[in-house]
Design a protein around this motif. Structure first.
Motif, short mmCIF file in Angstrom:
data_model
loop_
_atom_site.label_atom_id
_atom_site.label_comp_id
_atom_site.label_asym_id
_atom_site.label_seq_id
_atom_site.Cartn_x
_atom_site.Cartn_y
_atom_site.Cartn_z
N GLY A 1 -1.63 3.09 -8.57
CA GLY A 1 -1.52 3.62 -7.21
C GLY A 1 -2.70 3.33 -6.32
O GLY A 1 -2.82 3.94 -5.24
N ALA A 2 -3.59 2.38 -6.72
CA ALA A 2 -4.74 2.08 -5.86
C ALA A 2 -4.29 1.27 -4.65
O ALA A 2 -3.49 0.34 -4.78
CB ALA A 2 -5.77 1.30 -6.65
N LYS A 3 -4.79 1.65 -3.47
CA LYS A 3 -4.46 0.88 -2.27
C LYS A 3 -5.40 -0.32 -2.19
O LYS A 3 -6.43 -0.36 -2.86
CB LYS A 3 -4.67 1.76 -1.03
N LYS A 4 -5.03 -1.24 -1.30
CA LYS A 4 -5.84 -2.45 -1.14
C LYS A 4 -7.28 -2.09 -0.74
O LYS A 4 -8.24 -2.71 -1.21
CB LYS A 4 -5.20 -3.32 -0.06
N THR A 5 -7.40 -1.06 0.12
CA THR A 5 -8.75 -0.68 0.56
C THR A 5 -9.60 -0.20 -0.62
O THR A 5 -10.80 -0.44 -0.66
CB THR A 5 -8.70 0.44 1.63
N THR A 6 -8.94 0.48 -1.57
CA THR A 6 -9.68 0.96 -2.74
C THR A 6 -10.17 -0.23 -3.57
O THR A 6 -11.32 -0.26 -4.03
CB THR A 6 -8.78 1.86 -3.62
N ALA B 1 2.08 1.72 -3.38
CA ALA B 1 0.98 2.20 -4.23
C ALA B 1 0.78 3.70 -4.05
O ALA B 1 0.53 4.45 -5.00
CB ALA B 1 -0.31 1.45 -3.87
N GLN B 2 0.94 4.15 -2.82
CA GLN B 2 0.78 5.59 -2.53
C GLN B 2 1.84 6.40 -3.29
O GLN B 2 1.54 7.44 -3.90
CB GLN B 2 0.93 5.79 -1.01
N GLU C 1 -8.17 10.45 -9.53
CA GLU C 1 -9.04 10.21 -8.37
C GLU C 1 -8.30 9.42 -7.29
O GLU C 1 -8.49 9.67 -6.10
CB GLU C 1 -10.30 9.46 -8.80
N LEU C 2 -7.47 8.47 -7.72
CA LEU C 2 -6.71 7.69 -6.73
C LEU C 2 -5.75 8.58 -5.96
O LEU C 2 -5.51 8.37 -4.78
CB LEU C 2 -5.94 6.56 -7.43
N PHE D 1 -15.95 1.94 -10.45
CA PHE D 1 -15.36 0.72 -10.96
C PHE D 1 -16.28 -0.48 -10.71
O PHE D 1 -16.49 -1.31 -11.58
CB PHE D 1 -14.00 0.52 -10.28
N ARG E 1 3.36 5.48 -6.03
CA ARG E 1 3.03 5.44 -7.46
C ARG E 1 1.91 6.42 -7.77
O ARG E 1 1.93 7.12 -8.77
CB ARG E 1 2.58 4.02 -7.86
N ALA E 2 0.90 6.43 -6.87
CA ALA E 2 -0.25 7.32 -7.11
C ALA E 2 0.19 8.77 -7.22
O ALA E 2 -0.36 9.55 -7.99
CB ALA E 2 -1.27 7.15 -6.00
N ASP F 1 0.83 -1.21 0.00
CA ASP F 1 0.00 0.00 0.00
C ASP F 1 0.86 1.26 0.00
O ASP F 1 0.52 2.26 -0.63
CB ASP F 1 -0.95 0.00 1.21
N LEU G 1 -5.00 -1.24 -11.65
CA LEU G 1 -5.35 -0.27 -10.59
C LEU G 1 -4.22 -0.13 -9.59
O LEU G 1 -3.88 0.98 -9.16
CB LEU G 1 -6.63 -0.72 -9.88
N ARG G 2 -3.61 -1.27 -9.23
CA ARG G 2 -2.48 -1.25 -8.30
C ARG G 2 -1.35 -0.41 -8.87
O ARG G 2 -0.75 0.40 -8.19
CB ARG G 2 -1.96 -2.68 -8.10
N LEU H 1 -9.05 8.00 -13.58
CA LEU H 1 -8.74 7.01 -12.56
C LEU H 1 -7.54 7.38 -11.68
O LEU H 1 -7.69 7.48 -10.45
CB LEU H 1 -8.54 5.65 -13.25
N LEU I 1 -14.43 0.89 -18.50
CA LEU I 1 -14.50 2.34 -18.29
C LEU I 1 -14.31 3.07 -19.63
O LEU I 1 -13.59 2.59 -20.51
CB LEU I 1 -13.42 2.79 -17.31
N GLY J 1 -17.68 7.97 -6.59
CA GLY J 1 -16.21 7.95 -6.52
C GLY J 1 -15.62 6.80 -7.32
O GLY J 1 -16.34 5.97 -7.88
N VAL J 2 -14.28 6.77 -7.31
CA VAL J 2 -13.59 5.85 -8.20
C VAL J 2 -13.93 4.38 -7.93
O VAL J 2 -14.19 3.60 -8.85
CB VAL J 2 -12.07 6.11 -8.14
#
Lengths: 230, 826
Positions: B738-743, A86-87, A117-118, B450, A89-90, A83, B734-735, A114, A106, B445-446
């Protein structure tokens, strides 16, 4: 153009990756050491199976190395969990893939929104619309990927990659699935945006001509770095 | 080779859902099969026991000594039973009971079982209660707070409770008894004063002897039976039990088949995925020289082995499950059931094979058409199997299974058409709901976008999942919430002071006394109605025969006893639909006002002349009016009413219905002490009893419908499995972005919550609509729409689908993104 070439942005230190198979341990990458300064472009060259994509994945924190470490913007990725990576990268990383990797459920607009929003960026819709317009898809906002040509899909993927204004862009054979003419136009667009945003570009390719556009070239062979024109 | 292929594919996990689908289908079918087979064999094995004799003559005549003497002359064993309902009095408490007075020797087949305490060990006994004693069912003790040894009153006599009656062979299951049994000696009956002229009593002569002689005796007396008399033999068993069995077979069979259909959908989706993943294997085999036939044989055999293995597991589970159904319906139809037989195994294996042919083989057939060129070029097109063939196979297989279960061609066609139309309507509704929801994507929201996108992008798969769950939840809602809503609404639709007690078996000389009794206790305007028992023997001069009628209701109505009543005025809740009510000039004229629906059933019209045998004399009545009667009101009503001055000299019984409040109810003991022969029926107690029986039956049906929910889960898992590669890839993208596991979790949660909510909403709406139709057409009252039905549906839908969906997709979240990206989009 933004000038941010003063310091190292990506660094691989003694990087190695092994996987265990039924036949035994398989080494994919071994003792990779290199660094890329912020705002420069680096091509990773090599034949199929040489480890280009594996290296790209490790640099982007999509996978964890068996040995060594990756330093991205001064942060060692080994210190972060999935995670955490991922942060990073986001906030800082963009991707362009050979297979475009758009989400088929989508629309073009939703695909570009996408990452915005992330990253919880403000006004994702407006930014995405502007970017799609910039890459020439202003009329195709609500089309789904399967309604777009290969070149259009890659433009959409590029718009998505640049949407968060990443500090670093990883591109894996970005023209691999396109004809030469379309591929050329895509590369022009990629470098144009790269130059506009001052992004560090790490591109895996087996195309020597394409690598010549980059500031530097790394040559991989069987998981080892055999050439570095630094 | 097919075994090796099966083993390989099984290890790959591809066939698990297919096997689970087959197991669910076979389990539900065999569970019902084992259970109904046990009842069927029980009825056959216990046929003589179920009538307590080899031959029984039932009659409404009090004096059946002619049959008794004749049977004794032929050296048969003979016993008699006299059955009626009456009120048991203990201190100030009253309880309606089913009284049976028996003579020595009863029962001639089977044995009574008794015990000293309610739940103590029971023993078989060949005696009957001694004079002055009664044996009672345990629930009478519970109802009145009695113990063995206490004294109760029946009519004018007092009896000691000597034993608890645990089993009587000729009573069948609980479903057929409204009130607890009191068994007494026939010798005590007359002294009770309960048997008066015209009272509702059933007399039976029980006869036993060598079967060949019994058969010739039956033939000999068959023609001599009087109107209203009937012979039952060990061969006939108990017709009402056979009817109950037939209905149970049809209803439970149908419930199981809905699970089969849904499980079939899961099997078909796995078969499609299996086919698409084996196209390369097929092409390679063709390349290596295998013929189309060899390829099909290989894959079909692989499926056949799987089907046989899954059917074996299903049969085993069905065998275990039927014990559950038996437990829930314990003693409802029969007191003792024989152990399960293995006949239903055949049905189980047949179901497995038929499902394979109907749902799994048709998609597999496209493997036959794989061109060998595919080994070089993946994009070579494959001619798919015709949709008509695929859907045709499903319909034919469902038809076969339905026919096996129901065994009536007309009913099967209707049911199948009904199922298909319902599914189509549900599918259309689900499709519209998805389309409507898709519009919300821009506003969320995203993660939610999805999730919603995942539903709308695969509309066919989503519609199937929503309908599969919708059907399961709808049935559960109908059986639980809506059923009790309907009953409550119906009870509430009755006026507050609707009669809650019936008083029957009142003699003419007691009418004044009873009216006085109620008047003195503030129950005003108590009106007692006379009724004279009569049999319909002629219509327009022609003798009446049951065989002249086709409908079961008509056959029943012409052979039953009618209660002819007389009245000056028409009941206020009746409505004339033809003719006119009589005036005082018509008093004494044999006119007849007939209930309109009965007239329709028997094909009777105005001015038809009906001959009724009243106490041995045939009186001809002319139909002068037809009435519509609202039977729901609990007011006293009659099918047949005649003017005053015609029947007054015949033996009549009087009847009334009254509303009593709690205090007035407390005082009923005085009424029964004053008029011991009358019978009081408490409507509330009967309603409670009906509810208890309904609850047990519903629980058993719900148990069967659990398989429908399981089949819905199999459909969900099949869909998840079909899209697993795609989900992995998308989550990897998605990962990467930058998507987190919770997303990612929220995205899945959004998708399954929406799917569950749509299924539940669809189920809630369909269940409410069905309830409304039932209320309007059958129960005839205004159905109060209950928002909680839809809410219950939505909440249960969300709970089931979210939990199952999240469990089914958890591996997607743990798959390394880099690996999925390499594999690319599926």
């Amino acid at each position: 153009m933004v000038d941010n070439t003063s310091r190292t942005f990506v660094e691989a230190r003694n990087l190695g990756k092994q996987v265990t198979t039924r036949e035994g341990v398989l080494t994919l990458l071994e003792k990779i050491n290199f660094s890329a300064a912020a705002g420069t472009s680096v091509a990773i060259l090599g034949a199929s199976g040489s480890g280009k994509t594996t290296l790209l994945g490790l640099l982007a924190g999509l996978d964890v190395p068996t040995h060594g470490e990756v330093i991205l913007d001064g942060r060692c990725l080994n210190d972060y969990d999935e995670d955490g990576r991922a942060q990073i990268r986001a906030e800082q990383v963009g991707f362009v893939f050979q297979n475009f990797q758009l989400l088929f459920g989508l629309t073009a607009l939703e695909n570009v929104m996408l990452p915005l929003e992330l990253a919880q960026a403000p006004h994702p819709r407006k930014t995405a619309e502007q970017l799609l317009d910039r890459v020439g898809l202003g009329e195709r906002l609500h089309h789904y990927p399967n309604q777009l040509s290969g070149g259009e899909q890659q433009r959409c993927a590029i718009a998505r990659a640049f949407s968060i204004q990443p500090r670093c862009l990883f591109a894996d054979e970005p023209t691999g699935n396109l004809d030469s003419e379309t591929g050329k136009r895509i590369i022009e667009l990629l470098f144009e945006l790269n130059s506009e945003q001052g992004t560090t570009l790490i591109m895996a390719t087996h195309d020597n001509n394409l690598s010549q556009i980059c500031n530097r070239r790394l040559q991989l062979d069987a998981g080892r770095l055999v050439g570095n024109d630094d | 080779m097919s075994w090796r292929m099966l083993w390989r594919d099984w290890r790959g996990g591809e066939l698990t859902i297919l096997a689970v689908g087959l197991i669910i289908a076979v389990t539900s079918i065999t569970a019902v099969g084992f259970f109904t087979d046990r009842i069927e064999r029980g009825l056959k094995q216990q046929s003589a026991e179920l009538i307590g004799a080899d031959l029984v003559i039932t009659s409404s005549r009090q004096d059946v000594s002619d049959y008794i003497e004749e049977a004794r002359e032929q050296n048969f064993e003979v016993a008699t039973t006299t059955q009626f309902r009456s009120v048991v009095v203990f201190e100030e408490q009253l309880q309606l009971a089913e009284v049976k007075a028996v003579t020595e020797g009863y029962p001639l087949r089977g044995v009574l079982r008794i015990s000293n305490t309610a739940f103590g060990p029971d023993t078989a006994i060949t005696d009957i209660p001694a004079a002055g004693d009664v044996w009672v069912e345990a629930r009478l003790l519970q109802m009145l707070g009695l113990a063995v040894g206490d004294a109760i009153r029946l009519g004018s006599s007092s009896f000691n409770i000597r034993k608890i009656l645990r089993y009587e062979p000729d009573r069948a299951g609980d479903m057929f008894s409204v009130a607890p049994r009191v068994l007494m000696n026939r010798a005590d009956l007359d002294a009770t004063g309960l048997i008066s002229a015209g009272a509702l009593v059933s007399y039976r002569v029980l006869i036993a002897g060598p079967r060949d002689r019994i058969n010739s005796y039956r033939d000999a007396i068959d023609d001599r039976l009087k109107q209203g008399e009937q012979i039952l033999t060990f061969e006939d068993g108990r017709p009402e039990l056979n009817t109950a069995l037939e209905r149970a077979q049809q209803f439970l069979g149908l419930a199981a088949l809905i699970s089969v259909l849904l499980a079939g959908v899961a099997v078909a989706s796995v078969a499609y995925r299996f086919t698409s993943r084996h196209l390369d294997t097929g092409a390679m085999l063709r390349c290596l020289g295998a013929s189309q036939r060899t390829i099909i044989q290989l894959f079909t055999l692989e499926m056949l082995w799987l089907s046989l293995l899954a059917s074996s597991v299903g049969c085993l589970l069905g065998f275990v499950t039927q014990f559950g159904i038996t437990e829930l319906l314990d003693q409802l139809v029969l007191a003792h059931l024989p152990p399960p037989s293995f006949k239903s195994l055949l049905l189980g294996y047949a179901t497995g094979i038929v499902m394979l042919i109907g749902f799994a083989i048709p998609p597999l057939l496209s493997l036959r058409r794989v061109p060998p060129l595919r080994v070089l070029r993946k994009d070579v097109a494959i001619t798919p199997v015709s949709g008509w063939f695929v859907y045709g196979a499903v319909i034919v297989c469902m038809f076969l299974l339905l026919y096996w279960q129901i065994g009536n061609l007309g009913l099967v066609s209707t049911v199948l058409a009904g199922i298909l139309v319902t599914l189509l309507i549900l599918a259309l509704a689900a499709y519209l709901l998805i389309a409507a929801l898709n519009r919300l994507r821009a506003q969320v929201g995203v993660a939610w976008r999805f999730g919603l996108a995942n539903i709308s992008r695969r509309p066919a798969s989503s519609v199937i999942q929503i309908v599969a769950f919708g059907v399961g939840i709808m049935v559960m809602l109908l059986l639980s919430t809506v059923r009790s809503d309907l009953l409550d609404d119906w009870q509430q639709s009755l006026p507050d002071n609707s009669p809650n007690h019936f008083v029957i078996n009142v003699q003419s000389d007691q009418v004044a006394g009873i009216t006085e009794y109620f008047d003195a206790r503030g129950v005003s305007n108590t009106r007692l109605y006379p009724m004279v028992r009569a049999r319909l023997v002629e219509i327009n001069g022609q003798p009446v025969r049951a065989s002249d009628y086709e409908s079961e209701r008509a056959k029943h109505m012409v052979t039953r006893e009618f209660n002819l009543s007389w009245a000056e005025d028409m009941q206020i809740d009746n409505k004339l639909v033809a003719g006119s009510w009589w005036s005082s000039q018509d008093f004494g004229t044999p006119l007849l006002s007939l209930e309109a629906r009965l007239a329709k059933t028997l094909g009777l019209q105005m001015s038809d002349v009906l001959g009724f045998d009243v106490n041995g004399t045939v009186i001809e009545f002319t139909i002068s009016s037809l009435r519509k009667v609202d039977w729901d009101t609990f007011n006293i009503n009659f099918f047949t009413v005649v003017p005053p001055g015609v029947l007054e000299d015949k033996p009549a019984n009087w009847v009334t219905s009254v509303y009593l409040d709690a205090e007035q109810r407390q005082q009923l003991g005085q009424l029964v002490r004053k008029f011991p022969n009358i019978t009081l029926i408490d409507v509330d107690t009967i309603m409670k009893r009906v509810r208890t029986i309904m609850d047990r039956v519903t629980l058993a049906v719900e148990f069967i419908f659990l398989f429908t929910i399981l089949a819905g889960l199999a459909v969900l898992y099949a869909a998840i499995q079909a899209n697993q590669d795609q989900r992995r890839f998308e989550n990897a993208v998605l990962r990467t972005l930058g998507a987190k596991k919770t997303t990612l979790l929220l995205g899945l949660f959004a998708e399954f919550t929406t799917l569950g909510a749509l299924s539940g909403l669809l189920a809630g709406l369909s269940a409410t609509t069905l309830a409304w139709v039932l209320a309007e057409t059958i129960f005839k009252f205004d159905y109060a729409f209950d928002i909680s039905v839809a809410l219950t549906g939505i909440v249960s839908g969300i709970l089931i689908v979210v939990v199952a969906g999240m469990l089914g997709t958890r591996s997607v979240l743990t798959h390394p993104p880099i690996q999925s990206l390499r594999e690319g989009a599926a």
